[in-house]
Each structure stands twice: as structure tokens, then as C-alpha cells.
Design a protein around this motif. Structure first.
Motif, mmCIF file in Angstrom:
data_model
loop_
_atom_site.group_PDB
_atom_site.id
_atom_site.type_symbol
_atom_site.label_atom_id
_atom_site.label_comp_id
_atom_site.label_asym_id
_atom_site.label_seq_id
_atom_site.Cartn_x
_atom_site.Cartn_y
_atom_site.Cartn_z
ATOM 1 N N VAL A 182 45.188 57.593 101.331
ATOM 2 C CA VAL A 182 44.368 56.375 101.364
ATOM 3 C C VAL A 182 43.750 56.188 102.742
ATOM 4 O O VAL A 182 42.575 55.817 102.868
ATOM 5 N N GLU A 186 39.789 55.806 103.864
ATOM 6 C CA GLU A 186 39.318 54.644 104.624
ATOM 7 C C GLU A 186 38.650 55.059 105.928
ATOM 8 O O GLU A 186 37.648 54.460 106.337
ATOM 9 N N ARG A 187 39.191 56.078 106.585
ATOM 10 C CA ARG A 187 38.584 56.545 107.838
ATOM 11 C C ARG A 187 37.195 57.120 107.605
ATOM 12 O O ARG A 187 36.283 56.906 108.402
ATOM 13 N N GLY A 189 35.200 56.362 105.043
ATOM 14 C CA GLY A 189 34.343 55.261 104.648
ATOM 15 C C GLY A 189 33.522 55.505 103.405
ATOM 16 O O GLY A 189 32.953 54.567 102.847
ATOM 17 N N ALA A 192 37.067 56.046 98.129
ATOM 18 C CA ALA A 192 38.075 55.018 97.876
ATOM 19 C C ALA A 192 38.993 55.502 96.766
ATOM 20 O O ALA A 192 38.590 56.297 95.909
ATOM 21 N N ARG A 213 32.832 55.808 97.695
ATOM 22 C CA ARG A 213 32.791 54.345 97.754
ATOM 23 C C ARG A 213 31.473 53.848 97.180
ATOM 24 O O ARG A 213 30.404 54.395 97.453
#
Length: 217
Positions: A182, A186-187, A189, A192, A213
Motif C-alpha cells: 500500500v 501511495e508513494r 501516487g 491505489a 488511481r
């Protein structure tokens, strides 16, 4: 010798020992994860890359309209997978090659789905491998992982950490955490976690779907 190369060679030695008996040991316990992973990949598109194909236990679960390419770091595992594909007439399997997950030789945007069945915890630099997965993935595609993934909480988390050095010698990892995957998404971007799904036995294994995402859902 670099640490990465040393760890890769250690894994090849482990898989050389395991290749002759791998199917007998793992076919039953991993079947639910393999079946669900293959179905999710097929739902994402027809061109599928499987990283860590091993002896080919997942290959027969992909629908026949798919085009599946499999890679593995172990030439012994790939040899078994090729034998299986020929013996079972798996014509949807396009290629089975020895390749390092850290440096895929495929062009950008080559696949609709990239699958990693029960291998992410064993890759020496998993974030680097996931970056390669993202590179070869087409817009709207998915990275789908199945593995033993815990959250590190409570007694189970403590046990997983304690036995990690032992299970590594049989080609497994018990201390890899869901939050590491996860955090990678997130890093970056642009990815997801769309789903985290429990699979047999009793949620001990899990499947994670990673989508770009804005396309997750």
C-alpha cells in the motif's frame, strides 16, 4: 557480488531443490488463490503477464481466450512449467521465459494485467519489481498479487517475524506486511489498492488488486 545478486542466487538454489516436488506440496493449499487471481486477471484484459510462474500451477486456471506470458528467475521451475503447458495443451500460454522481475525485457504498456502469485514476499527488491510491473502495464490495467500478507499485529505478527529466518530457507517469507505494498502505491501516487481479498485457508493468504488511481472501484 552485490547483495541483490547473492539473494537471487540463493533463491535459484532453493527453487532447484523444490522444483521436483513443488506441485505435490503446494497445489492444494494454493489452488483457491491461483483460481481467484487468474479470474481477476482475465477480467482486467486478455494480455496477461505472470511473474513468478514457477512450475505453472496457475496456468490452467486462466480462460483460454487470454494470452498469458510467464516468467521466473529459476530455469528449473520454467522447465517444469513448459512441460506442463505442453502436456496439458495450454495453447493460451504464449511464452515461458527465465527473467528477473527487477528488469523486465518487455516494452512499456505491453499487458492488461500483471500477476504475482505467491512471489512478492520473496523478491529481493519488491518495490523495484512493482515499478517494472507498472511500466509494462497498459492504462486501466491491474497489478494483482496473491501472497501470505499480514498486518504485523498481535501474537500472529510476532510469530511471523520470529520464524521469518527459518521459512526463508524453504522459499517463503512470513514477515512481509500488507502496508508495504500500500505504501508503494501511495508513494507513486498513480496506483491505489482497489481490493484486499481473503483466500483459503481462512484468509491466511490474501489477494491485492492494484489499479491506477482514478480507475479503482
Amino acid at each position: 557480488m552485490s547483495e541483490l545478486r547473492s539473494r537471487a542466487e540463493d533463491q535459484q538454489k532453493i527453487y532447484q531443490r523444490w522444483a521436483p516436488v513443488y506441485d505435490r506440496v503446494y497445489r492444494g493449499i494454493l489452488r483457491d488463490g491461483h483460481r481467484k487471481l487468474a479470474a481477476l486477471a482475465a477480467a482486467a484484459g486478455t494480455d496477461i503477464l505472470e511473474i513468478g510462474v514457477g512450475t505453472g500451477l496457475t496456468l490452467g486456471h486462466y480462460p483460454r481466450h487470454c494470452r498469458v506470458t510467464g516468467i521466473d528467475i529459476s530455469e528449473h521451475m520454467i522447465a517444469r512449467a513448459r512441460e506442463k503447458a505442453k502436456r496439458e495443451n495450454l495453447e493460451h500460454v504464449q511464452a515461458l521465459e527465465v527473467m528477473d522481475a527487477h528488469a523486465l525485457t518487455f516494452a512499456d504498456r505491453s499487458f492488461d494485467a500483471v500477476c504475482l502469485p505467491f512471489v512478492i514476499t520473496l523478491i529481493p527488491e519488491p518495490e523495484r519489481a512493482l515499478d517494472e510491473c507498472a511500466r509494462v502495464l497498459r492504462p486501466g490495467g491491474e497489478i494483482i498479487l496473491a501472497s501470505k500478507l499480514g498486518d504485523g499485529a498481535g501474537l500472529q505478527g510476532a510469530i511471523e517475524t520470529a520464524v521469518a529466518p527459518l521459512v526463508r530457507h524453504i522459499g517463503w517469507s512470513s514477515a512481509f506486511r500488507i502496508h508495504r505494498i500500500v505504501a508503494w502505491a501511495e508513494r507513486r501516487g498513480d496506483f491505489a489498492a482497489a481490493d484486499i481479498l481473503p483466500v483459503f485457508p481462512n484468509g491466511f493468504f490474501k489477494i491485492i488488486r492494484l489499479k491506477q488511481r482514478g480507475l479503482a472501484g
